[in-house]
Design an enzyme around this catalytic site. Structure first.
Site, PDB file in Angstrom:
ATOM      1  N   ASP A 213       0.834  -1.199   0.000  1.00  0.00           N
ATOM      2  CA  ASP A 213       0.000   0.000   0.000  1.00  0.00           C
ATOM      3  C   ASP A 213       0.876   1.260   0.000  1.00  0.00           C
ATOM      4  O   ASP A 213       1.856   1.328   0.742  1.00  0.00           O
ATOM      5  CB  ASP A 213      -0.866  -0.035   1.272  1.00  0.00           C
ATOM      6  CG  ASP A 213      -1.922   1.053   1.308  1.00  0.00           C
ATOM      7  OD1 ASP A 213      -2.790   1.057   0.417  1.00  0.00           O
ATOM      8  OD2 ASP A 213      -1.898   1.897   2.234  1.00  0.00           O
ATOM      9  N   GLU A 271      14.590 -15.238   0.344  1.00  0.00           N
ATOM     10  CA  GLU A 271      14.894 -16.240   1.379  1.00  0.00           C
ATOM     11  C   GLU A 271      13.710 -17.174   1.601  1.00  0.00           C
ATOM     12  O   GLU A 271      13.881 -18.349   1.924  1.00  0.00           O
ATOM     13  CB  GLU A 271      15.186 -15.562   2.729  1.00  0.00           C
ATOM     14  CG  GLU A 271      16.580 -14.986   2.850  1.00  0.00           C
ATOM     15  CD  GLU A 271      16.648 -13.985   4.007  1.00  0.00           C
ATOM     16  OE1 GLU A 271      15.831 -14.085   4.960  1.00  0.00           O
ATOM     17  OE2 GLU A 271      17.505 -13.081   3.940  1.00  0.00           O
TER      18      GLU A 271
HETATM   19  C1  NOJ Z   1      -4.499   2.969  -0.906  1.00  0.00           C
HETATM   20  C2  NOJ Z   1      -5.621   2.038  -0.622  1.00  0.00           C
HETATM   21  O1  NOJ Z   1      -5.923   1.318  -1.789  1.00  0.00           O
HETATM   22  C3  NOJ Z   1      -6.757   2.896  -0.140  1.00  0.00           C
HETATM   23  O2  NOJ Z   1      -7.963   2.182  -0.067  1.00  0.00           O
HETATM   24  C4  NOJ Z   1      -6.366   3.481   1.186  1.00  0.00           C
HETATM   25  O3  NOJ Z   1      -7.382   4.360   1.632  1.00  0.00           O
HETATM   26  C5  NOJ Z   1      -5.062   4.265   1.077  1.00  0.00           C
HETATM   27  N1  NOJ Z   1      -4.076   3.561   0.318  1.00  0.00           N
HETATM   28  C6  NOJ Z   1      -4.488   4.537   2.450  1.00  0.00           C
HETATM   29  O4  NOJ Z   1      -3.969   3.359   3.019  1.00  0.00           O
END
Ligand code: NOJ
Ligand code: MG
Length: 533
Positions: A213, A271
């Site tokens: 993310d 790993e």
């Molecule tokens: C991207 C994620 O896909 C989204 O849903 C989220 O709100 C933001 N990152 C923050 O983590």
């Protein structure tokens, strides 16, 4: 670590290079316990749908302990399952069952920020200014000489409003997203050390990969200087999902230091075994900076949002295909393609909705599925679902709560599995799901579409079955063909692909028709794509 011989045949350690990955938004996929919220046992019970559909892997959005202010993207404990979604034993069952069915499992990793309920953030608040506990996050004072109440810089949150929240003792902490999602300070060695442990924890439990993310966000320019904005302009932290990119100065994103983190993760994945992968969510400004995340010693893939942002035009689609392939070619990385996810408007609706939107969506999907590399599908697109106009009182997206603008709830409505009225077998009994489903979804359920060979679901199944035959053998070279201004046309090995973005029928190229996204009779109608052999 070897994989059981029956998991995928033939066993490919680089399985992800041509995989079709199905995104499961855990809250909205399937509910096992009748609380109206999707959960891990719900996913496990519905895995046969994914195996039948013919995808290679599933990516599951965060199911870790979380107060759910951003539906799991605010993690309070990275090594446990939120009781809302089940237990660690449920996660183990899901992974084991998926592997039995030949499906790989990719989990979400959220390293840019924690929840404000993470033990580190609680400790930071309790310990006070200047403490080692605060140094895991980005706590700062108001700038000297500025009036009290002035945040440390001019950055704004991706979800709207300032990117800083002030705590009782007067310090501020940075949050590029919601105030419940404090950003970590990746220059503090405790932070990378914690995430190395988290990676190993889930690898040991058998996951095949990670979706990272906000992969471009971990480091901010160390000075935390103001963003330069044009006179009269407002600072914007468009991470892409919420705001169109209008800014060029981005001291909060895509800093060079982030790549060292991915080199260390690459070693950890190696790993664990030759078949473990990671895919970056990196809303960078250019395809070139996107490609930096997938250099040979970094992550394996990165989402290619340019494909999803392209307009409905042959020129836009062709340009994205050409530039994407060029950007990954020199570093021998596998390209990726995506049209929908839980952060954007569903592509049927983006292309205008109704019958034409659906025809275009199917055509864009068919074009995508012929391209080399992997395709990411979002739950419900195989049913042709549209974005739902969620009533204001039912909206839960933190960006809506911060700005009052319609957010992402409309693509997160729970999946209709069967029956003729809500909850359409989303969960047991008549318990209604966390976002209400539309009253007219009965013809769109999995059950209804399974019985109809002309359904969108049958189309996806056909496309994935045929794709399986050439994904590994057609090679990665794409030759663009000139078929006029309104047509995207290319060959990949023995497969020719045509997509008619215009308003009049065009001639079909020579060859045996493998599949079309809609009816064809000698010519290719508008808003239709075809594969020929
Ligand atoms: C991207 C994620 O896909 C989204 O849903 C989220 O709100 C933001 N990152 C923050 O983590
Ligand atoms: Mg549930």
């Amino acid at each position: 670590m070897g994989r059981m011989a029956d998991v995928n045949d033939p066993i490919r350690s680089d399985w992800w290079r041509h995989a079709v990955v199905y995104q499961v938004y855990v809250r909205s996929f399937a509910d096992s316990d009748g609380d109206g919220i999707g959960d891990l046992p719900g996913i496990t019970a519905r895995l046969p749908h994914l195996a039948d559909l013919g995808v290679d892997a599933l990516w599951i959005t965060p199911f870790y302990t979380s107060p759910q202010h951003d539906h799991g993207y605010d993690v309070a404990d990275y090594e446990d399952v939120d009781p809302l979604f089940g237990t660690l034993a449920d996660a183990d069952d899901l992974i084991a069952r998926a592997h039995e069915l030949g499906l790989r499992v990719v989990v979400d990793l959220v390293p840019n920020h924690t929840s404000n309920e993470h033990e580190w953030f609680r400790a930071a608040l309790a310990a006070g200014p200047g403490s080692p506990e605060r140094a895991r996050y980005l706590f700062r004072d108001s700038p000297e000489g500025k009036p009290a109440g002035t945040p440390p810089n001019n950055w704004s949150s991706v979800f709207g409003g300032p990117a800083w929240t002030q705590v009782d003792d007067g310090q501020w902490y940075l949050h590029l997203f919601d105030s419940s999602q404090p950003d970590l300070d990746w220059r503090n060695p405790e932070v990378p050390a914690m995430f190395e442990g988290v990676l190993r924890f889930w690898l040991d439990r058998g996951v095949d990969g990670f979706r990272v993310d906000v992969a471009h966000g971990l480091f901010k320019e160390a000075s935390l200087r103001d963003q330069v904005v044009e006179p009269g302009g407002t600072p914007v932290s468009g991470a892409g999902e919420m705001v169109e990119r209008k800014v060029t100065d981005e001291p909060m994103w895509d800093q060079p230091e982030v790549h060292e983190v991915y080199r260390s993760w690459h070693r950890i994945l190696d790993e664990a075994g030759p078949d473990r992968m990671a895919v970056a969510e990196a809303w960078t400004q250019t395809v070139e900076s996107m490609a930096a995340f997938v250099r040979p010693d970094e992550l394996d893939q990165t989402f290619n949002f340019a494909w999803l942002l392209a307009d409905w035009s042959a020129e836009s689609f062709s340009e994205v295909i050409t530039s994407t392939l060029a950007s990954v070619e020199s570093i021998d990385a596998a390209p990726t393609w995506v049209l929908s996810n839980h952060d954007v408007m569903r592509h049927v609706t983006r292309y205008g909705g109704g019958a034409q939107g659906l025809a275009r969506a199917r055509a864009a999907t068919l074009t995508m599925l012929a391209l080399p590399g992997s395709s990411y599908l979002y739950q419900g697109e195989e049913l042709g679902l549209e974005q739902v106009d969620v009533a204001p009182e039912d909206r839960q997206d933190p960006s809506y709560l911060r700005t009052g603008e319609v957010g992402r709830d409309g693509c997160r409505v729970p999946i209709p599995w069967g029956g003729t009225e809500a909850p359409y077998a989303f969960g047991p009994g008549t318990a209604q799901p966390w976002i209400p489903q539309p009253a007219d979804w009965a013809p769109l359920t999995v059950e209804a579409q399974a019985a109809d060979p002309s359904s969108t679901m049958a189309f996806y199944r056909d496309a994935l079955r045929i794709r399986r035959d050439f994904a590994w053998t057609a090679g990665e070279d794409v030759t663009m063909l000139d078929a006029g201004d309104d047509v995207v046309a290319f060959t990949r090995g023995p497969v020719t692909v045509v997509l008619n973005c215009g308003t009049t029928p065009v001639e079909l190229p020579e060859g045996e028709l493998l599949l079309a996204s809609g009816p064809v009779d000698g010519t290719l109608p508008p808003d239709t794509a075809a594969w020929l052999h």
